[in-house]
Design a protein around this motif. Structure first.
Motif, PDB file in Angstrom:
ATOM      1  N   MET A   1       0.700  -1.327  -0.316  1.00 37.71           N
ATOM      2  CA  MET A   1       0.152  -0.155   0.098  1.00 37.71           C
ATOM      3  C   MET A   1       1.103   0.960   0.179  1.00 37.71           C
ATOM      4  O   MET A   1       1.937   1.283   0.513  1.00 37.71           O
ATOM      5  N   GLY A   2       0.229   2.078  -0.369  1.00 38.71           N
ATOM      6  CA  GLY A   2       1.255   3.258  -1.030  1.00 38.71           C
ATOM      7  C   GLY A   2       0.941   4.706   0.923  1.00 38.71           C
ATOM      8  O   GLY A   2       0.440   3.934   1.833  1.00 38.71           O
ATOM      9  N   ASN A   3       1.590   5.756   0.453  1.00 42.65           N
ATOM     10  CA  ASN A   3       0.996   6.663   1.772  1.00 42.65           C
ATOM     11  C   ASN A   3       0.217   8.265   0.757  1.00 42.65           C
ATOM     12  O   ASN A   3       0.798   8.887   1.940  1.00 42.65           O
ATOM     13  N   LYS A   4       0.301   8.004  -0.610  1.00 44.65           N
ATOM     14  CA  LYS A   4      -0.569   8.712  -0.604  1.00 44.65           C
ATOM     15  C   LYS A   4      -1.247   9.634   0.103  1.00 44.65           C
ATOM     16  O   LYS A   4      -2.351   9.270   1.084  1.00 44.65           O
ATOM     17  N   GLN A   5      -1.943  11.078  -0.030  1.00 46.18           N
ATOM     18  CA  GLN A   5      -2.470  11.686   0.939  1.00 46.18           C
ATOM     19  C   GLN A   5      -3.480  11.867   0.379  1.00 46.18           C
ATOM     20  O   GLN A   5      -4.173  11.735  -0.718  1.00 46.18           O
ATOM     21  N   PRO A   6      -4.965  11.334   0.633  1.00 52.57           N
ATOM     22  CA  PRO A   6      -6.450  11.827   0.334  1.00 52.57           C
ATOM     23  C   PRO A   6      -6.759  13.415   0.482  1.00 52.57           C
ATOM     24  O   PRO A   6      -7.968  13.490   0.545  1.00 52.57           O
ATOM     25  N   VAL A   7      -6.393  13.431   0.251  1.00 53.33           N
ATOM     26  CA  VAL A   7      -6.043  15.594  -0.113  1.00 53.33           C
ATOM     27  C   VAL A   7      -5.389  15.679  -1.286  1.00 53.33           C
ATOM     28  O   VAL A   7      -4.074  15.799  -1.317  1.00 53.33           O
ATOM     29  N   SER A   8      -6.661  15.973  -2.311  1.00 49.79           N
ATOM     30  CA  SER A   8      -5.685  16.964  -3.730  1.00 49.79           C
ATOM     31  C   SER A   8      -6.284  17.979  -4.085  1.00 49.79           C
ATOM     32  O   SER A   8      -7.551  18.543  -3.310  1.00 49.79           O
ATOM     33  N   VAL A   9      -5.738  18.519  -5.502  1.00 52.93           N
ATOM     34  CA  VAL A   9      -6.028  19.937  -5.818  1.00 52.93           C
ATOM     35  C   VAL A   9      -6.595  19.463  -7.100  1.00 52.93           C
ATOM     36  O   VAL A   9      -6.150  17.865  -7.920  1.00 52.93           O
ATOM     37  N   LEU A  10      -7.714  19.831  -7.729  1.00 48.45           N
ATOM     38  CA  LEU A  10      -7.967  19.911  -9.282  1.00 48.45           C
ATOM     39  C   LEU A  10      -8.105  21.783 -10.134  1.00 48.45           C
ATOM     40  O   LEU A  10      -8.223  22.499  -9.048  1.00 48.45           O
ATOM     41  N   VAL A  11      -6.665  21.829 -10.679  1.00 46.60           N
ATOM     42  CA  VAL A  11      -6.307  22.547 -11.374  1.00 46.60           C
ATOM     43  C   VAL A  11      -7.007  22.934 -12.893  1.00 46.60           C
ATOM     44  O   VAL A  11      -6.543  22.069 -13.380  1.00 46.60           O
ATOM     45  N   VAL A  12      -8.185  23.944 -12.808  1.00 42.14           N
ATOM     46  CA  VAL A  12      -8.592  23.686 -14.293  1.00 42.14           C
ATOM     47  C   VAL A  12      -7.913  24.370 -15.067  1.00 42.14           C
ATOM     48  O   VAL A  12      -8.031  26.233 -14.359  1.00 42.14           O
ATOM     49  N   ILE A  13      -7.536  24.364 -15.852  1.00 38.46           N
ATOM     50  CA  ILE A  13      -5.462  25.206 -16.137  1.00 38.46           C
ATOM     51  C   ILE A  13      -7.348  26.330 -18.152  1.00 38.46           C
ATOM     52  O   ILE A  13      -7.601  25.559 -18.773  1.00 38.46           O
ATOM     53  N   HIS A  14      -7.172  27.318 -18.315  1.00 37.33           N
ATOM     54  CA  HIS A  14      -8.131  27.413 -18.878  1.00 37.33           C
ATOM     55  C   HIS A  14      -7.839  29.214 -19.307  1.00 37.33           C
ATOM     56  O   HIS A  14      -6.771  29.810 -18.750  1.00 37.33           O
ATOM     57  N   ALA A  15      -7.572  29.276 -20.666  1.00 45.47           N
ATOM     58  CA  ALA A  15      -8.013  30.299 -21.315  1.00 45.47           C
ATOM     59  C   ALA A  15      -8.588  31.428 -21.148  1.00 45.47           C
ATOM     60  O   ALA A  15      -9.800  30.921 -20.611  1.00 45.47           O
ATOM     61  N   ALA A  16      -8.386  32.727 -21.681  1.00 44.02           N
ATOM     62  CA  ALA A  16      -9.452  33.456 -21.405  1.00 44.02           C
ATOM     63  C   ALA A  16     -10.644  33.671 -22.390  1.00 44.02           C
ATOM     64  O   ALA A  16     -12.125  34.297 -22.294  1.00 44.02           O
ATOM     65  N   ASP A  17     -10.593  32.530 -23.050  1.00 47.57           N
ATOM     66  CA  ASP A  17     -11.599  32.813 -24.327  1.00 47.57           C
ATOM     67  C   ASP A  17     -12.694  31.452 -23.883  1.00 47.57           C
ATOM     68  O   ASP A  17     -13.590  30.799 -24.853  1.00 47.57           O
ATOM     69  N   GLY A  18     -12.368  30.983 -23.022  1.00 43.75           N
ATOM     70  CA  GLY A  18     -12.993  29.684 -22.409  1.00 43.75           C
ATOM     71  C   GLY A  18     -12.452  28.219 -23.076  1.00 43.75           C
ATOM     72  O   GLY A  18     -12.739  27.074 -22.311  1.00 43.75           O
TER      73      GLY A  18
ATOM     74  N   SER B   1     -16.490  14.730 -11.130  1.00 49.94           N
ATOM     75  CA  SER B   1     -16.867  16.074 -10.109  1.00 49.94           C
ATOM     76  C   SER B   1     -15.291  17.124 -11.206  1.00 49.94           C
ATOM     77  O   SER B   1     -15.705  18.039 -11.012  1.00 49.94           O
ATOM     78  N   ASN B   2     -14.676  16.592 -12.326  1.00 44.97           N
ATOM     79  CA  ASN B   2     -13.841  17.529 -13.218  1.00 44.97           C
ATOM     80  C   ASN B   2     -14.808  17.345 -14.099  1.00 44.97           C
ATOM     81  O   ASN B   2     -14.689  18.736 -14.589  1.00 44.97           O
ATOM     82  N   ALA B   3     -15.748  16.771 -14.385  1.00 49.78           N
ATOM     83  CA  ALA B   3     -16.605  17.530 -15.450  1.00 49.78           C
ATOM     84  C   ALA B   3     -17.283  18.516 -14.835  1.00 49.78           C
ATOM     85  O   ALA B   3     -17.603  20.107 -15.142  1.00 49.78           O
ATOM     86  N   GLU B   4     -18.200  18.908 -13.170  1.00 49.49           N
ATOM     87  CA  GLU B   4     -19.123  19.227 -12.448  1.00 49.49           C
ATOM     88  C   GLU B   4     -17.377  21.105 -12.781  1.00 49.49           C
ATOM     89  O   GLU B   4     -18.319  21.994 -12.763  1.00 49.49           O
ATOM     90  N   ALA B   5     -16.886  21.245 -12.130  1.00 50.90           N
ATOM     91  CA  ALA B   5     -15.851  22.515 -12.158  1.00 50.90           C
ATOM     92  C   ALA B   5     -15.657  22.878 -13.876  1.00 50.90           C
ATOM     93  O   ALA B   5     -15.527  24.594 -14.188  1.00 50.90           O
ATOM     94  N   LEU B   6     -15.587  22.210 -14.867  1.00 56.84           N
ATOM     95  CA  LEU B   6     -15.526  22.315 -15.825  1.00 56.84           C
ATOM     96  C   LEU B   6     -16.897  23.468 -16.826  1.00 56.84           C
ATOM     97  O   LEU B   6     -16.543  24.178 -17.330  1.00 56.84           O
ATOM     98  N   ARG B   7     -18.092  22.253 -16.052  1.00 59.53           N
ATOM     99  CA  ARG B   7     -19.298  23.127 -15.732  1.00 59.53           C
ATOM    100  C   ARG B   7     -19.361  24.769 -15.331  1.00 59.53           C
ATOM    101  O   ARG B   7     -20.204  25.850 -15.756  1.00 59.53           O
ATOM    102  N   LEU B   8     -18.709  24.595 -14.343  1.00 61.41           N
ATOM    103  CA  LEU B   8     -18.850  26.163 -13.563  1.00 61.41           C
ATOM    104  C   LEU B   8     -17.666  27.423 -14.010  1.00 61.41           C
ATOM    105  O   LEU B   8     -17.495  28.477 -13.654  1.00 61.41           O
TER     106      LEU B   8
END
Length: 147
Positions: free
Chosen positions: A1-18, A133-140
């Motif tokens: 088993m690993g030791n990865k923390q179950p706390v993460s980030v999702l970063v939506v990288i986007h341009a000004a044009d969407g 959750s990624n899809a929902e963030a993109l829709r926002l």
């Protein structure tokens, strides 16, 4: 088993044009996503976002507008990735950030993590990602675009 923390980030990288940057996982063909990654040690989540953007795309988040969207998602970790976490960990807490670039630009992928990238309009990107959750963030995204 690993030791990865179950706390993460999702970063939506986007341009000004969407348009949104999507990257395809090297370990799962067809699994497209925004930048994601787990916190290391006690680093601040904004620092996790900066580090993951740099590691996964080669971009310096400090050169652009990185913002905390103040959205937290809890979800069940996919069974095929649970081995990365301590025994018994089945859920992850994900914090959403956005990184605004003036326009789409080339990125440098970490080949052990991602094999391809593409820029897509946000609605098309939301339909392409594997994570709900990624899809929902993109829709926002429209609420975070410059007016």
């Amino acid at each position: 088993m690993g030791n990865k923390q179950p706390v993460s980030v999702l970063v939506v990288i986007h341009a000004a044009d969407g348009q949104v940057l999507l990257i395809e996982r090297a370990d799962r063909a067809g699994f497209w996503q925004s930048v994601t990654g787990s916190r290391e040690g006690q680093e601040a989540l904004i620092d996790t976002a900066r580090r993951e953007v740099r590691e996964e795309t080669g971009l310096d988040a400090d050169a652009y507008a990185l913002s905390d969207w103040h959205i937290t998602n809890r979800y069940e970790i996919y069974p095929h990735w649970r081995h990365r976490y301590p025994p018994g960990v089945t859920e992850n807490e994900e914090h959403v950030f956005g990184l605004l670039l003036p326009a789409p630009r080339p990125v440098t992928l970490a080949p052990d993590e991602h094999c391809r990238y593409q820029w897509l309009p946000w609605a098309e990107a939301a339909d392409k990602v594997f994570s709900p959750s990624n899809a929902e963030a993109l829709r926002l995204l429209p609420r975070y675009l410059p007016s």
